[in-house]
Design a protein around this motif. Structure first.
Motif, PDB file in Angstrom:
ATOM      1  N   ILE A  74       0.975  -1.198  -0.075  1.00 24.94           N
ATOM      2  CA  ILE A  74      -0.096   0.020   0.071  1.00 24.94           C
ATOM      3  C   ILE A  74       0.878   1.424  -0.096  1.00 24.94           C
ATOM      4  CG2 ILE A  74      -1.817   1.135   1.253  1.00 24.94           C
ATOM      5  CD1 ILE A  74      -2.657  -1.156   2.680  1.00 24.94           C
ATOM      6  N   LEU A  75       0.792   2.131  -0.954  1.00 25.21           N
ATOM      7  CA  LEU A  75       1.506   3.293  -1.140  1.00 25.21           C
ATOM      8  C   LEU A  75       0.406   4.355  -1.446  1.00 25.21           C
ATOM      9  CD1 LEU A  75       4.628   2.204  -3.057  1.00 25.21           C
ATOM     10  CD2 LEU A  75       4.539   2.524  -0.517  1.00 25.21           C
TER      11      LEU A  75
ATOM     12  N   ASN B 148       6.409  -7.412  -5.926  1.00 28.34           N
ATOM     13  CA  ASN B 148       6.119  -6.084  -5.332  1.00 28.34           C
ATOM     14  C   ASN B 148       7.093  -5.738  -4.144  1.00 28.34           C
ATOM     15  OD1 ASN B 148       4.771  -8.016  -4.103  1.00 28.34           O
ATOM     16  ND2 ASN B 148       2.965  -6.845  -3.685  1.00 28.34           N
ATOM     17  N   ILE B 149       7.575  -6.716  -3.763  1.00 28.48           N
ATOM     18  CA  ILE B 149       8.570  -6.170  -2.359  1.00 28.48           C
ATOM     19  C   ILE B 149       9.928  -6.988  -2.622  1.00 28.48           C
ATOM     20  CG2 ILE B 149       8.989  -6.238   0.121  1.00 28.48           C
ATOM     21  CD1 ILE B 149       5.674  -7.092   0.233  1.00 28.48           C
ATOM     22  N   ARG B 150      11.064  -6.166  -2.592  1.00 24.89           N
ATOM     23  CA  ARG B 150      12.366  -6.665  -2.428  1.00 24.89           C
ATOM     24  C   ARG B 150      13.193  -6.132  -1.234  1.00 24.89           C
ATOM     25  NH1 ARG B 150      16.369  -5.344  -7.428  1.00 24.89           N
ATOM     26  NH2 ARG B 150      18.089  -6.455  -6.939  1.00 24.89           N
TER      27      ARG B 150
ATOM     28  N   THR C  96      -3.162  12.513  -2.526  1.00 21.40           N
ATOM     29  CA  THR C  96      -4.286  12.019  -2.099  1.00 21.40           C
ATOM     30  C   THR C  96      -4.917  10.939  -2.858  1.00 21.40           C
ATOM     31  OG1 THR C  96      -5.447  13.283  -4.021  1.00 21.40           O
ATOM     32  CG2 THR C  96      -5.486  14.201  -1.739  1.00 21.40           C
ATOM     33  N   THR C  97      -3.596  10.059  -3.516  1.00 24.22           N
ATOM     34  CA  THR C  97      -3.930   8.850  -4.251  1.00 24.22           C
ATOM     35  C   THR C  97      -3.178   7.618  -3.589  1.00 24.22           C
ATOM     36  OG1 THR C  97      -3.888  10.122  -6.597  1.00 24.22           O
ATOM     37  CG2 THR C  97      -3.571   7.703  -6.315  1.00 24.22           C
ATOM     38  N   THR C  98      -4.032   6.579  -3.142  1.00 27.92           N
ATOM     39  CA  THR C  98      -3.515   5.446  -2.754  1.00 27.92           C
ATOM     40  C   THR C  98      -3.591   4.276  -3.550  1.00 27.92           C
ATOM     41  OG1 THR C  98      -4.080   6.318  -0.568  1.00 27.92           O
ATOM     42  CG2 THR C  98      -4.011   3.881  -0.874  1.00 27.92           C
ATOM     43  N   CYS C  99      -2.563   3.470  -3.798  1.00 36.51           N
ATOM     44  CA  CYS C  99      -2.594   2.423  -4.720  1.00 36.51           C
ATOM     45  C   CYS C  99      -2.035   0.927  -3.813  1.00 36.51           C
ATOM     46  CB  CYS C  99      -1.527   2.678  -5.625  1.00 36.51           C
ATOM     47  SG  CYS C  99      -1.879   3.704  -7.141  1.00 36.51           S
ATOM     48  N   THR C 100      -2.564  -0.137  -4.219  1.00 40.78           N
ATOM     49  CA  THR C 100      -2.556  -1.431  -3.473  1.00 40.78           C
ATOM     50  C   THR C 100      -2.448  -2.168  -4.394  1.00 40.78           C
ATOM     51  OG1 THR C 100      -5.022  -2.015  -3.347  1.00 40.78           O
ATOM     52  CG2 THR C 100      -4.165  -0.851  -1.629  1.00 40.78           C
ATOM     53  N   GLU C 101      -1.274  -3.341  -4.276  1.00 45.88           N
ATOM     54  CA  GLU C 101      -1.200  -4.216  -5.086  1.00 45.88           C
ATOM     55  C   GLU C 101      -0.959  -5.553  -4.152  1.00 45.88           C
ATOM     56  OE1 GLU C 101       2.442  -5.505  -8.377  1.00 45.88           O
ATOM     57  OE2 GLU C 101       2.142  -3.618  -7.548  1.00 45.88           O
ATOM     58  N   ASP C 102      -1.719  -6.590  -4.874  1.00 47.74           N
ATOM     59  CA  ASP C 102      -1.467  -8.065  -4.112  1.00 47.74           C
ATOM     60  C   ASP C 102      -1.060  -8.996  -4.998  1.00 47.74           C
ATOM     61  OD1 ASP C 102      -2.985  -7.356  -1.362  1.00 47.74           O
ATOM     62  OD2 ASP C 102      -4.892  -6.959  -2.703  1.00 47.74           O
TER      63      ASP C 102
ATOM     64  N   TYR D 176       1.766   1.722 -10.019  1.00 46.23           N
ATOM     65  CA  TYR D 176       2.942   2.664 -10.449  1.00 46.23           C
ATOM     66  C   TYR D 176       3.623   3.564  -9.282  1.00 46.23           C
ATOM     67  CZ  TYR D 176      -1.607   5.317 -10.260  1.00 46.23           C
ATOM     68  OH  TYR D 176      -2.814   5.669  -9.862  1.00 46.23           O
ATOM     69  N   PHE D 177       3.286   3.323  -8.249  1.00 49.22           N
ATOM     70  CA  PHE D 177       4.106   4.060  -7.195  1.00 49.22           C
ATOM     71  C   PHE D 177       5.404   3.044  -6.495  1.00 49.22           C
ATOM     72  CE2 PHE D 177       0.197   6.539  -5.744  1.00 49.22           C
ATOM     73  CZ  PHE D 177       0.453   7.518  -6.609  1.00 49.22           C
ATOM     74  N   LYS D 178       6.287   3.868  -6.235  1.00 48.05           N
ATOM     75  CA  LYS D 178       7.433   3.054  -5.515  1.00 48.05           C
ATOM     76  C   LYS D 178       8.071   3.654  -4.378  1.00 48.05           C
ATOM     77  CE  LYS D 178       8.871   0.968 -10.277  1.00 48.05           C
ATOM     78  NZ  LYS D 178      10.066   0.660 -11.085  1.00 48.05           N
ATOM     79  N   GLN D 179       8.681   2.986  -3.562  1.00 46.84           N
ATOM     80  CA  GLN D 179       9.289   3.506  -2.201  1.00 46.84           C
ATOM     81  C   GLN D 179      10.554   2.607  -2.174  1.00 46.84           C
ATOM     82  OE1 GLN D 179       6.562   4.557   1.111  1.00 46.84           O
ATOM     83  NE2 GLN D 179       7.539   3.015   1.943  1.00 46.84           N
ATOM     84  N   ARG D 180      11.269   3.164  -1.550  1.00 45.10           N
ATOM     85  CA  ARG D 180      12.761   2.752  -0.721  1.00 45.10           C
ATOM     86  C   ARG D 180      12.802   3.186   0.525  1.00 45.10           C
ATOM     87  NH1 ARG D 180      17.076   4.770  -2.406  1.00 45.10           N
ATOM     88  NH2 ARG D 180      18.484   2.693  -2.471  1.00 45.10           N
ATOM     89  N   THR D 181      12.730   2.061   1.309  1.00 52.08           N
ATOM     90  CA  THR D 181      13.045   2.279   3.076  1.00 52.08           C
ATOM     91  C   THR D 181      14.130   1.763   3.551  1.00 52.08           C
ATOM     92  OG1 THR D 181      10.409   2.638   3.015  1.00 52.08           O
ATOM     93  CG2 THR D 181      11.796   2.329   5.186  1.00 52.08           C
ATOM     94  N   PRO D 182      14.998   2.438   4.112  1.00 49.19           N
ATOM     95  CA  PRO D 182      16.161   1.833   4.770  1.00 49.19           C
ATOM     96  C   PRO D 182      15.797   1.605   6.308  1.00 49.19           C
ATOM     97  CG  PRO D 182      16.521   4.162   4.440  1.00 49.19           C
ATOM     98  CD  PRO D 182      15.346   3.938   3.959  1.00 49.19           C
TER      99      PRO D 182
END
Length: 418
Positions: free
Chosen positions: A63-64, A341-343, A68-74, A269-275
């Motif tokens: 979920i990203l 969708n997760i690495r 105001t736009t939220t996208c989910t991918e399962d 189409y949303f991406k995020q990197r979290t350390p």
């Protein structure tokens, strides 16, 4: 299939219509999950339950939100189901109010591990969740079904890592296993002007290809500094209790040695990197520290004549300082994995600070973490690493999973028609 009364199976404290009994285990991909569904027939009648289904479900969900736009991918990973009881099929023995029905599911091979990297308030981020779900199907269109969900801790089967765990446990390093080395050398100075000094930092871990979970992994940190050239007379006059620039760290606590986790999440189409940093600074770590006195080395000390020349007051040399720290670290985080969708990847990071602006050097060493397990293992067998307070053993956050994975009093119960 029967379950012995003294088996370490998790149960809930209440007695609803349906209970699921499974071991408090870490399961591996490809293994069987066996347990029992317990039915309370008095409560089944009160809830008007006509059928009990058991589901094995797993998915990678992200979920990203941007503006105001939220996208989910399962990404579905596993979904199997079986009907364990229907009204009129079987009942407890006379005088007994409950019935236990055994079940068995087979996990698919090569599943990614259970994983959670989500932030409130909307659980943004990614999670890989496996569950056993018991569904009590109720008669009537207006009656909601009863559901009980038990989360499962799953890791990927790792035959190679399991063999390494045994080898690492026995080796500690006796010279049989070579070292993997990360080394950095830089020139620094205290201020904007002046001669440069040389600083070196070296990180070594056993070169076994991968780092398995739940086993001590030896490491060595070696630091060397070489001061700017100085005349022998000046060096001899330098106070012995005054540090020479650049001084080596006097203790392990002056360093920062950590494991950096990098999670990459995609939701459409949303991406995020979290350390995320995991610092190796357990107060119970036993550190072998070797910080010998500094020594002055002539610059022209390569031959016998030059060594003699280095004895003159005007000859120049450098102060050489060493520090070596040896210990082990133990990993109990989610292992390295990659799904659509997760690495999740890892790097060992060593930071060594020296006096002066920007005089911190960094050593980075990418590593691949594997489960080190080729068969399911009870959770209690993974808490052998010492902690400062023995009461904290049961609270160790294995695999970064919440308590619900180990404490069945946190079982989720809800009602719906799904």
């Amino acid at each position: 299939m029967g379950i012995l009364a003294n088996s370490p199976f998790a149960t809930t404290s209440a007695r609803p219509a349906i209970l699921i009994h499974i071991p408090r285990s870490v399961f591996v991909s490809g293994c069987a999950i066996e347990g029992e569904v317990e039915l309370n027939f008095r409560q089944l009648r009160e809830d008007n339950i006509r059928e009990v289904q058991l589901l094995l479900d797993g998915a990678a969900r992200t979920i990203l939100t941007t503006d105001t736009t939220t996208c989910t991918e399962d990404i579905p990973l596993v979904h199997e189901g079986v009907v364990v009881w229907t009204q009129g099929s079987t009942y407890p023995a006379p005088g007994e109010g409950t019935l236990r029905i055994p079940f068995r599911f087979q996990l698919p091979p090569d599943l990614p591990p259970s994983f959670r990297d989500q932030k409130p308030p909307w659980s943004e981020g990614g999670a890989i969740r496996y569950s056993l779900i018991a569904v009590g199907v109720r008669a009537g269109t207006l009656n909601q079904n009863r559901r009980v969900r038990i989360p499962l801790a799953v890791v990927q089967r790792d035959a190679v890592g399991a063999a390494l765990r045994k080898k690492l446990s026995a080796a500690a390093n006796d010279g049989e296993i070579p070292w993997k080395v990360g080394r950095v050398e830089e020139r620094i100075r205290r201020g904007l002007w002046g001669d440069y000094a040389v600083v070196q930092a070296e990180l070594r871990i056993l070169d076994v290809g991968v780092c398995p979970l739940f086993v001590p992994i030896p490491f060595v940190i070696e630091i060397k500094t070489i001061s700017p050239p100085v005349a022998r007379a000046k060096a001899e006059a330098y106070p012995t209790d005054k540090p020479v620039f650049p001084p080596v760290p006097s203790s392990y606590q002056a360093l920062e040695f950590k494991l950096q986790q990098m999670v990459r999440v995609r939701a459409q189409y949303f991406k995020q990197r979290t350390p995320k940093d995991i610092v190796f600074r357990d107060p119970t770590m036993i550190i072998d520290e070797d910080v010998p006195p500094r020594r002055w080395v002539p610059l022209d000390a390569e031959s016998a004549d030059e060594k003699k020349a280095g004895d003159s007051a005007e000859s120049k040399g450098t102060w050489v300082q060493h520090a070596t720290f040896r210990s082990t670290f133990r990993l109990d985080c989610p292992h390295t994995f990659n799904v659509d969708n997760i690495r999740c990847e890892y790097t060992l990071e060593l930071k060594v600070p020296f006096p002066g602006l920007g005089n911190t050097i960094n050593v980075s060493m990418p590593i691949t973490i594997t489960s080190g397990l080729d068969a399911p293992i009870l959770r209690d067998e993974l808490t052998e690493a010492p902690v400062s307070d023995p009461s904290q053993v049961s609270r160790r956050n294995i695999l970064d999973l919440p308590p619900a994975y180990w404490d069945a009093t946190n079982v989720e119960c809800d009602d719906d028609k799904a």
